[in-house]
Design a protein around this motif. Sequence first.
Motif, PDB file in Angstrom:
ATOM      1  N   UNK A  65       0.874  -1.170   0.000  1.00 21.73           N
ATOM      2  CA  UNK A  65       0.000   0.000   0.000  1.00 21.73           C
ATOM      3  C   UNK A  65       0.910   1.217   0.000  1.00 21.73           C
ATOM      4  N   UNK A  66       0.634   2.152  -0.889  1.00 21.22           N
ATOM      5  CA  UNK A  66       1.477   3.336  -1.021  1.00 21.22           C
ATOM      6  C   UNK A  66       0.612   4.591  -1.044  1.00 21.22           C
ATOM      7  N   UNK A  67       0.969   5.576  -0.251  1.00 22.46           N
ATOM      8  CA  UNK A  67       0.264   6.852  -0.245  1.00 22.46           C
ATOM      9  C   UNK A  67       0.663   7.638  -1.486  1.00 22.46           C
ATOM     10  N   UNK A  68      -0.316   7.951  -2.328  1.00 26.06           N
ATOM     11  CA  UNK A  68      -0.045   8.703  -3.559  1.00 26.06           C
ATOM     12  C   UNK A  68      -0.134  10.210  -3.352  1.00 26.06           C
ATOM     13  N   UNK A  69      -1.000  10.621  -2.444  1.00 25.90           N
ATOM     14  CA  UNK A  69      -1.154  12.051  -2.188  1.00 25.90           C
ATOM     15  C   UNK A  69      -2.231  12.314  -1.168  1.00 25.90           C
ATOM     16  N   UNK A  70      -2.157  13.493  -0.557  1.00 24.06           N
ATOM     17  CA  UNK A  70      -3.182  13.872   0.410  1.00 24.06           C
ATOM     18  C   UNK A  70      -3.355  15.380   0.405  1.00 24.06           C
ATOM     19  N   UNK A  71      -4.540  15.815   0.818  1.00 25.27           N
ATOM     20  CA  UNK A  71      -4.819  17.235   0.995  1.00 25.27           C
ATOM     21  C   UNK A  71      -5.820  17.384   2.142  1.00 25.27           C
ATOM     22  N   UNK A  72      -6.400  18.557   2.287  1.00 27.80           N
ATOM     23  CA  UNK A  72      -7.294  18.832   3.403  1.00 27.80           C
ATOM     24  C   UNK A  72      -8.598  18.032   3.356  1.00 27.80           C
ATOM     25  N   UNK A  73      -8.991  17.554   2.182  1.00 32.76           N
ATOM     26  CA  UNK A  73     -10.290  16.898   2.035  1.00 32.76           C
ATOM     27  C   UNK A  73     -10.230  15.394   1.788  1.00 32.76           C
ATOM     28  N   UNK A  74      -9.064  14.868   1.352  1.00 33.90           N
ATOM     29  CA  UNK A  74      -8.998  13.449   0.991  1.00 33.90           C
ATOM     30  C   UNK A  74      -7.546  12.996   0.857  1.00 33.90           C
ATOM     31  N   UNK A  75      -7.372  11.678   0.743  1.00 39.02           N
ATOM     32  CA  UNK A  75      -6.069  11.122   0.391  1.00 39.02           C
ATOM     33  C   UNK A  75      -6.276   9.929  -0.528  1.00 39.02           C
ATOM     34  N   UNK A  76      -5.243   9.603  -1.306  1.00 41.85           N
ATOM     35  CA  UNK A  76      -5.316   8.501  -2.266  1.00 41.85           C
ATOM     36  C   UNK A  76      -4.175   7.532  -2.014  1.00 41.85           C
ATOM     37  N   UNK A  77      -4.522   6.246  -2.017  1.00 43.12           N
ATOM     38  CA  UNK A  77      -3.511   5.203  -1.864  1.00 43.12           C
ATOM     39  C   UNK A  77      -3.543   4.277  -3.069  1.00 43.12           C
ATOM     40  N   UNK A  78      -2.395   3.670  -3.342  1.00 38.59           N
ATOM     41  CA  UNK A  78      -2.281   2.612  -4.345  1.00 38.59           C
ATOM     42  C   UNK A  78      -2.209   1.311  -3.570  1.00 38.59           C
ATOM     43  N   UNK A  79      -3.046   0.355  -3.936  1.00 39.58           N
ATOM     44  CA  UNK A  79      -3.061  -0.955  -3.283  1.00 39.58           C
ATOM     45  C   UNK A  79      -2.761  -1.996  -4.346  1.00 39.58           C
ATOM     46  N   UNK A  80      -1.745  -2.803  -4.107  1.00 38.60           N
ATOM     47  CA  UNK A  80      -1.399  -3.783  -5.125  1.00 38.60           C
ATOM     48  C   UNK A  80      -0.388  -4.802  -4.649  1.00 38.60           C
ATOM     49  N   UNK A  81       0.205  -5.478  -5.619  1.00 37.84           N
ATOM     50  CA  UNK A  81       1.170  -6.533  -5.372  1.00 37.84           C
ATOM     51  C   UNK A  81       2.316  -6.398  -6.361  1.00 37.84           C
ATOM     52  N   UNK A  82       3.226  -7.333  -6.297  1.00 38.49           N
ATOM     53  CA  UNK A  82       4.375  -7.295  -7.198  1.00 38.49           C
ATOM     54  C   UNK A  82       4.558  -8.663  -7.844  1.00 38.49           C
ATOM     55  N   UNK A  83       5.162  -8.665  -8.982  1.00 37.84           N
ATOM     56  CA  UNK A  83       5.554  -9.869  -9.709  1.00 37.84           C
ATOM     57  C   UNK A  83       4.370 -10.808  -9.939  1.00 37.84           C
TER      58      UNK A  83
END
Length: 126
Positions: free
Chosen positions: A93-111
């Motif tokens: 899980x990786x935080x892609x960005x955040x601001x005062x109203x929301x945040x976005x994460x990337x959820x995934x796997x590898x290989x």
Amino acid sequence: MDPILSVVVQNMRSRGICTSFCCVIIFLSIFDVLKLTTARCESGEVDMYQYPDSPFPANKTIEFKKPFTATPSVMYGITMIDINYAENKRAKIELLGSNETAFTVWMGTMHDTKLYGLGMRWMACD
């Protein structure tokens, strides 16, 4: 004591206003001038799951119930994982960005990992 503050307190005493009340008024004035506020936190949980077709990788945007006054710090951790037994166990899980109203994460796997479910718990504080 500050000379100006001393004059204010002395003036209020001469008018019969109690000292503790005077201190409260001065404290609240300073509090307002410095714009001191108490910290606010919000938390929640996100679960993504789909079988037999994996929904990953996926971006997930979480909106706060009430906007923060500034961009909050976001902490998160994995709470649930559903992975095929035959491959290596990898999830991210990786935080892609955040601001005062929301945040976005990337959820995934590898290989070659087949990921069917991934959950996270989060907390944002200013």
